[in-house]
Design an enzyme around this catalytic site. Structure first.
Site, short mmCIF file in Angstrom:
data_model
loop_
_atom_site.label_atom_id
_atom_site.label_comp_id
_atom_site.label_asym_id
_atom_site.label_seq_id
_atom_site.Cartn_x
_atom_site.Cartn_y
_atom_site.Cartn_z
N ASP A 23 0.79 -1.25 0.00
CA ASP A 23 0.00 0.00 0.00
C ASP A 23 0.82 1.30 0.00
O ASP A 23 0.45 2.27 0.69
CB ASP A 23 -0.96 0.02 1.20
CG ASP A 23 -2.00 -1.09 1.14
OD1 ASP A 23 -1.96 -1.89 0.19
OD2 ASP A 23 -2.85 -1.16 2.05
N LYS A 128 -6.67 -4.60 -3.40
CA LYS A 128 -7.34 -5.30 -2.29
C LYS A 128 -8.36 -4.38 -1.61
O LYS A 128 -8.06 -3.22 -1.31
CB LYS A 128 -6.30 -5.79 -1.28
CG LYS A 128 -5.45 -4.69 -0.65
CD LYS A 128 -4.39 -5.32 0.23
CE LYS A 128 -3.65 -4.34 1.09
NZ LYS A 128 -4.42 -3.50 1.97
N CYS A 161 -2.27 -2.66 7.56
CA CYS A 161 -2.25 -3.56 6.40
C CYS A 161 -1.02 -4.46 6.35
O CYS A 161 -1.09 -5.58 5.85
CB CYS A 161 -2.38 -2.74 5.12
SG CYS A 161 -4.03 -2.00 4.99
C1 C5J Z 1 -3.11 0.50 5.49
C2 C5J Z 1 -4.87 1.68 6.57
N1 C5J Z 1 -2.55 0.37 4.30
N2 C5J Z 1 -4.06 2.15 7.54
N3 C5J Z 1 -4.37 0.97 5.55
O1 C5J Z 1 -2.48 0.25 6.50
O2 C5J Z 1 -6.05 1.92 6.62
#
Ligand code: C5J
Length: 223
Positions: A23, A128, A161
């Site tokens: 991400d 995702k 994530c």
């Molecule tokens: C991730 C989030 N990528 N913090 N998403 O950690 O909502």
């Protein structure tokens, strides 16, 4: 060959591990995105960008499989549970228009992976809808095709994530290592706690190592 890791050395096999980059999208890393809308200081995530860029360059040179993930929802939000969208007391929610387009929506400018870490053709990019990269994606089907048994994790955010995906991978039998300086959180204390949770109980979820230790072991083993 081994990576000098905590709580004990991480064995490398003849087949290289995959580098997993979670991400690293503008939504979380840049002002005006979803992370910012939730009230976070997104500047805190910048420290891992050059570290991941270095790891990515080494992985590409040595022929490691590379897997990028992106948290995203369909434009009609049919894959976004109402509970996820409604949660929080923020001005902007998932799907609302922000300065980089609709928050956390596939195809919007803010949903793109940052330029410094842009996927190359041939690299896997998992889109995702959840925090974990195995939920509602093809990742479980893709990994055996890559011949991968070992996963090196990087990305953001450590306790959300990254940790969720690492736990999902651990339950599916993958040997997981988190690169300590290749991951960041909006909350340094949560990052620290995650590293401790992963490595406690003799590595109940996996291993942690510095990027320097990972790169030097990868060069020695596959270079
Ligand atoms: C991730 C989030 N990528 N913090 N998403 O950690 O909502």
């Amino acid at each position: 060959m081994f990576i000098d890791a905590h709580p004990y050395p991480y064995a490398l096999l003849k087949r290289p591990p995959a580098l997993v980059i979670i991400d690293m999208q503008r939504d979380f890393v840049e002002p005006g995105g979803f992370g910012d809308a939730l009230g976070n200081d997104v500047g805190r995530l910048q420290a891992c960008v050059p570290v991941i860029a270095r790891l990515l360059a080494v992985a590409r040179r040595l022929g490691l499989p590379v897997i990028h993930t992106r948290e995203a929802h369909r434009p009609d939000l049919s894959d976004c549970p109402p509970a996820k969208r409604q949660r929080g007391n923020c001005r902007l929610k998932i799907g609302d228009a922000g300065p980089m387009g609709r928050l956390l929506v596939d195809g919007e400018p803010g949903n793109a992976i940052i330029d410094a870490l842009k996927p190359l053709p041939g690299e896997v990019e998992i889109v995702k809808p959840g925090k974990g990269a195995f939920y509602s994606t093809q990742l479980q089907q893709i990994l055996p095709g890559l011949g991968v048994t070992h996963l090196l994790f990087t990305g953001v955010t450590t306790e959300v994530c990254v940790q969720t995906t690492m736990r999902e991978a651990n339950d599916r039998g993958y040997q997981c290592l988190l690169v300590e300086d290749g991951t960041e959180s909006y909350f340094p204390e949560f990052k620290r706690a995650t590293l401790d949770m992963i490595t406690a109980q003799s590595g109940i979820v996996g291993w942690v190592a510095s990027s320097e230790a990972v790169i030097s072991a990868l060069e020695r083993t596959y270079g």
